[in-house]
Write an enzyme that holds these catalytic residues in place. Structure first.
Site, short mmCIF file in Angstrom:
data_model
loop_
_atom_site.label_atom_id
_atom_site.label_comp_id
_atom_site.label_asym_id
_atom_site.label_seq_id
_atom_site.Cartn_x
_atom_site.Cartn_y
_atom_site.Cartn_z
N ASN A 1 0.88 -1.18 0.00
CA ASN A 1 0.00 0.00 0.00
C ASN A 1 0.91 1.22 0.00
O ASN A 1 1.49 1.56 1.03
CB ASN A 1 -0.88 -0.05 1.26
CG ASN A 1 -1.69 1.22 1.45
OD1 ASN A 1 -1.77 2.06 0.55
ND2 ASN A 1 -2.30 1.36 2.62
N TRP A 2 1.06 1.82 -1.17
CA TRP A 2 2.01 2.93 -1.29
C TRP A 2 1.49 4.22 -0.65
O TRP A 2 2.23 5.19 -0.51
CB TRP A 2 2.34 3.19 -2.76
CG TRP A 2 3.07 2.08 -3.46
CD1 TRP A 2 3.36 0.82 -2.96
CD2 TRP A 2 3.62 2.12 -4.79
NE1 TRP A 2 4.05 0.09 -3.91
CE2 TRP A 2 4.22 0.86 -5.04
CE3 TRP A 2 3.65 3.09 -5.79
CZ2 TRP A 2 4.85 0.56 -6.24
CZ3 TRP A 2 4.28 2.80 -7.00
CH2 TRP A 2 4.88 1.54 -7.22
N LYS A 3 0.21 4.24 -0.33
CA LYS A 3 -0.42 5.44 0.25
C LYS A 3 -0.16 6.68 -0.64
O LYS A 3 -0.10 6.53 -1.85
CB LYS A 3 0.07 5.66 1.69
CG LYS A 3 -0.12 4.39 2.53
CD LYS A 3 0.06 4.61 3.99
CE LYS A 3 -0.15 3.29 4.73
NZ LYS A 3 -0.09 3.41 6.15
N HIS B 1 -9.51 1.48 4.75
CA HIS B 1 -8.25 1.64 5.47
C HIS B 1 -8.47 2.59 6.64
O HIS B 1 -9.24 3.54 6.54
CB HIS B 1 -7.16 2.18 4.53
CG HIS B 1 -5.81 2.12 5.16
ND1 HIS B 1 -5.40 3.06 6.07
CD2 HIS B 1 -4.80 1.21 5.06
CE1 HIS B 1 -4.18 2.73 6.49
NE2 HIS B 1 -3.80 1.62 5.88
N GLU C 1 -6.82 4.92 7.76
CA GLU C 1 -6.55 6.34 7.45
C GLU C 1 -7.76 6.98 6.77
O GLU C 1 -8.04 8.16 6.98
CB GLU C 1 -5.27 6.45 6.60
CG GLU C 1 -4.04 6.22 7.48
CD GLU C 1 -2.85 5.62 6.77
OE1 GLU C 1 -2.80 5.63 5.53
OE2 GLU C 1 -1.94 5.13 7.48
N GLU D 1 -5.47 -4.63 10.63
CA GLU D 1 -4.41 -3.65 10.85
C GLU D 1 -4.71 -2.87 12.12
O GLU D 1 -5.51 -1.92 12.10
CB GLU D 1 -4.35 -2.67 9.68
CG GLU D 1 -4.10 -3.31 8.35
CD GLU D 1 -3.52 -2.32 7.35
OE1 GLU D 1 -2.38 -2.53 6.93
OE2 GLU D 1 -4.18 -1.33 7.02
N GLY E 1 2.59 2.28 10.80
CA GLY E 1 3.63 3.31 10.66
C GLY E 1 4.35 3.65 11.96
O GLY E 1 5.08 4.64 12.02
N SER F 1 3.31 -2.07 10.42
CA SER F 1 4.74 -2.17 10.69
C SER F 1 5.34 -3.54 10.36
O SER F 1 6.22 -4.02 11.08
CB SER F 1 5.03 -1.80 12.15
OG SER F 1 4.71 -0.44 12.37
N GLY G 1 2.80 -1.05 4.29
CA GLY G 1 2.86 0.37 3.95
C GLY G 1 4.30 0.78 3.70
O GLY G 1 4.85 0.59 2.62
N GLY G 2 4.93 1.34 4.72
CA GLY G 2 6.28 1.90 4.61
C GLY G 2 7.27 0.98 3.90
O GLY G 2 8.02 1.41 3.01
P1 PGA Z 1 2.82 0.33 7.64
O1 PGA Z 1 1.36 0.56 7.02
O2 PGA Z 1 3.35 -0.97 7.06
O3 PGA Z 1 3.62 1.52 7.21
O4 PGA Z 1 2.66 0.23 9.12
C1 PGA Z 1 0.48 -0.51 6.81
C2 PGA Z 1 -0.83 0.00 6.24
O5 PGA Z 1 -1.30 1.06 6.67
O6 PGA Z 1 -1.42 -0.63 5.35
#
Ligand code: PGA
Length: 254
Positions: free
Chosen positions: A10-12, A98, A100, A168, A174, A214, A235-236
């Protein structure tokens, strides 16, 4: 029950044309080297890069997904993107709900459910995200919260073939923090039970439940080896080819 692990990036809201294309090409090259990979790969770039990333992935077994979708097919919805538009760009997956988006855009379970339903009806696979906040976790409500989110966000037309659930924990996203492996397995097993109640045992046994929050090459082996963890939403660490592929290398050992 053999469930093929899904390794999803997930590149966000990251990457512009040059670095996004380079990242997708890097992933494509590494996945091609695997020949017949034992896991399925998915990358979800921002809308702006879908077309370029699709081209960069050509010939590699890496699916393309978006990070959100509207539940209508077209019309007066300024700034939104429809399931048909995503399909038109070559997407086969879309992330919905998600945390977010639930937080930044006040998305409710009901809205997430409508989005997932529309995605599925139009031939996309939905990655439906759920997870508790730290406050909810500290109050011992993790399973309750996840149960409510599944019952409210997973549509009636969901099956193991068209839906993936991503657990999640909001506090793990993150932050570099993760629950213990035992906690992750407990929640995933509980999620599978709720899915069984809602969609039947057959679907529950076959549905992939990803862990997200994470995930890094260093913790992936332990998390991905858990019996009810069927891959990761990353994500990251999905923004670096070595990290993304480092995680994938730990996923295909079950
Ligand atoms: P993260 O994000 O790996 O940076 O913790 C995961 C996500 O929000 O899908």
């Amino acid at each position: 029950m053999a469930r093929k692990p899904l390794i999803a990036g997930n590149w966000k809201m990251n990457m512009l044309s040059a670095d996004g294309t380079a990242l997708a090409k890097g992933v494509a090259t590494e996945v091609k080297k695997l020949g017949k990979p034992e896991c399925e790969f998915l990358v979800c770039p921002p809308f702006t890069l879908l077309s370029q990333v699709k081209k960069a992935l050509r010939g590699a077994k890496v699916a393309l997904g978006a990070q959100d979708v509207h539940f209508n097919l077209k019309g007066a919805h300024t700034g939104d993107i429809s399931p048909l538009m995503l399909k038109d760009l070559g997407c086969t997956y879309v992330i919905v709900g998600h945390s977010e988006r639930r937080a930044d855009h006040k998305e409710s379970n009901e809205l997430v459910c409508k989005k997932a339903q529309a995605a599925i009806e139009n031939g996309l696979k939905a990655v439906i995200c759920i997870g508790e906040t730290l406050e909810e976790r500290d109050a011992g409500k993790t399973i309750d919260v996840c149960t409510k989110q599944i019952l409210g966000s997973v549509p009636e037309n969901a099956t193991a073939a068209n839906t993936v659930i991503a657990y999640e924990p909001v506090w793990a996203i993150g932050t570099g923090k993760t629950p213990t492996a035992a906690d992750v397995e407990d929640v995933h097993a509980a999620i599978r039970k709720v899915v069984a109640k809602k969609l039947g045992k057959g679907n529950a046994n076959k549905m992939r439940i990803l862990y997200g929050g994470s995930v890094k090459p260093g913790n992936a082996k332990e998390l991905l080896a858990l019996p009810d963890v069927d891959g990761a939403l990353i994500g990251g660490a999905s923004l670096k080819v070595e990290d993304f592929m480092g995680i994938a290398s730990k996923a295909c050992v079950k």
